[in-house]
Design an enzyme around this catalytic site. Structure first.
Site, mmCIF file in Angstrom:
data_model
loop_
_atom_site.group_PDB
_atom_site.id
_atom_site.type_symbol
_atom_site.label_atom_id
_atom_site.label_comp_id
_atom_site.label_asym_id
_atom_site.label_seq_id
_atom_site.Cartn_x
_atom_site.Cartn_y
_atom_site.Cartn_z
ATOM 1 N N MET A 135 0.760 -1.325 -0.151
ATOM 2 C CA MET A 135 -0.385 -0.040 -0.148
ATOM 3 C C MET A 135 0.499 1.595 0.019
ATOM 4 O O MET A 135 1.082 1.471 0.441
ATOM 5 C CB MET A 135 -1.173 0.409 1.405
ATOM 6 C CG MET A 135 -2.132 -1.054 1.231
ATOM 7 S SD MET A 135 -2.382 -1.606 2.836
ATOM 8 C CE MET A 135 -3.333 0.269 3.105
ATOM 9 N N GLY A 171 2.361 4.483 4.698
ATOM 10 C CA GLY A 171 2.538 3.367 3.118
ATOM 11 C C GLY A 171 3.062 2.154 4.865
ATOM 12 O O GLY A 171 3.795 2.125 5.482
ATOM 13 N N SER A 172 2.889 1.510 4.077
ATOM 14 C CA SER A 172 2.464 -0.244 4.246
ATOM 15 C C SER A 172 1.935 -1.371 3.884
ATOM 16 O O SER A 172 2.289 -1.285 2.307
ATOM 17 C CB SER A 172 1.459 -0.147 5.860
ATOM 18 O OG SER A 172 0.405 0.975 5.088
ATOM 19 N N ARG A 173 1.914 -2.813 4.175
ATOM 20 C CA ARG A 173 1.736 -3.303 4.014
ATOM 21 C C ARG A 173 0.801 -4.742 4.678
ATOM 22 O O ARG A 173 0.256 -4.557 5.088
ATOM 23 C CB ARG A 173 2.873 -4.476 3.259
ATOM 24 C CG ARG A 173 2.854 -6.112 2.344
ATOM 25 C CD ARG A 173 4.174 -6.087 2.091
ATOM 26 N NE ARG A 173 4.660 -7.184 2.844
ATOM 27 C CZ ARG A 173 5.568 -8.241 3.359
ATOM 28 N NH1 ARG A 173 6.570 -7.444 2.992
ATOM 29 N NH2 ARG A 173 5.681 -9.153 4.078
#
Length: 219
Positions: A102, A188-190
């Site tokens: 993301m 921002g990430s996952r």
């Protein structure tokens, strides 16, 4: 974490945009600064200089924390996150991990991939390296388990270099419908989703996903 038999908050399934729950600590100071500097801009050169970047930052925050309503797609497993499929990996226990990256431009509200009951919500401390790096396996995370018609489904929200806060919306014991909002990752990430053995993947690396809309599995 105490058990609860409450259901996840209901939401309209299509049309409109609202702000994500959990946005206030970031959003309110930014908007307040922009509003104050704009109000004083005519009388103060300093306020005028601050007004432009503050207003731009506030607009960016409003965009980042958007939470659009979605028409939830029919299917056994749907995407829990907006983003891009970063990897699809077979796991030692027979499951398949689908990792969705993301970026800061994506909607960061995550949704339940299946209907079921939340059996576990576990926060695990860790680092904050960029979520697209292999080292992000050791990042700050929240591990979810859902009891579903396919059995136990594991989903992991992983913080990135900028995302320093994961905000679960619901506790262990909550019954969810497919596509319900379950949490927020700031910036921002996952998100990693583990499909049970025998469930085939119907997305590919590099494909864009939309939470609650993109189907992950194949019949």
């Amino acid at each position: 974490m105490p058990h609860s038999q409450t259901s996840a908050p209901s939401d309209s399934r299509a049309g409109g945009v609202r702000l994500a729950r959990g946005a206030s600590p970031w959003l309110l100071p930014t908007v307040a600064t922009a509003a104050l500097s704009l109000a004083r801009a005519r009388r103060s050169g300093v306020a005028k200089a601050v007004a432009v970047p503050a207003t731009a930052l506030a607009a960016g925050m409003l965009w980042f924390f958007r939470d659009p309503e979605r028409e939830i797609t029919a299917g056994r497993v749907i995407s829990p996150a907006d983003g891009v499929v970063q990897s699809i990996m077979p796991w030692k226990d027979g499951r398949t991990r689908v990792a969705i990256f993301m970026s800061p431009l994506n909607v960061h509200v995550n949704r339940a991939p299946l209907a079921g009951t939340v059996t576990s919500v576990e926060h695990i401390p860790g680092g904050f390296v960029p979520a697209f790096n292999k080292e992000s396996e050791n990042n700050e995370r929240v591990v979810w388990h859902f009891d579903t018609e396919l059995g136990d489904i594991e989903m992991i929200q992983i913080a990135g270099a900028v995302a320093r806060r994961i905000v679960p919306y619901i506790p262990e014991g909550t019954k969810v419908e497919q596509g319900d909002r379950i949490g927020l990752i700031r910036f921002g990430s996952r998100v990693d989703l583990y499909l049970p053995e025998g469930v085939e993947v119907d997305v590919e690396v590099g494909q864009k996903t939309v939470a609650g809309v993109t189907r992950i599995d194949r019949d």
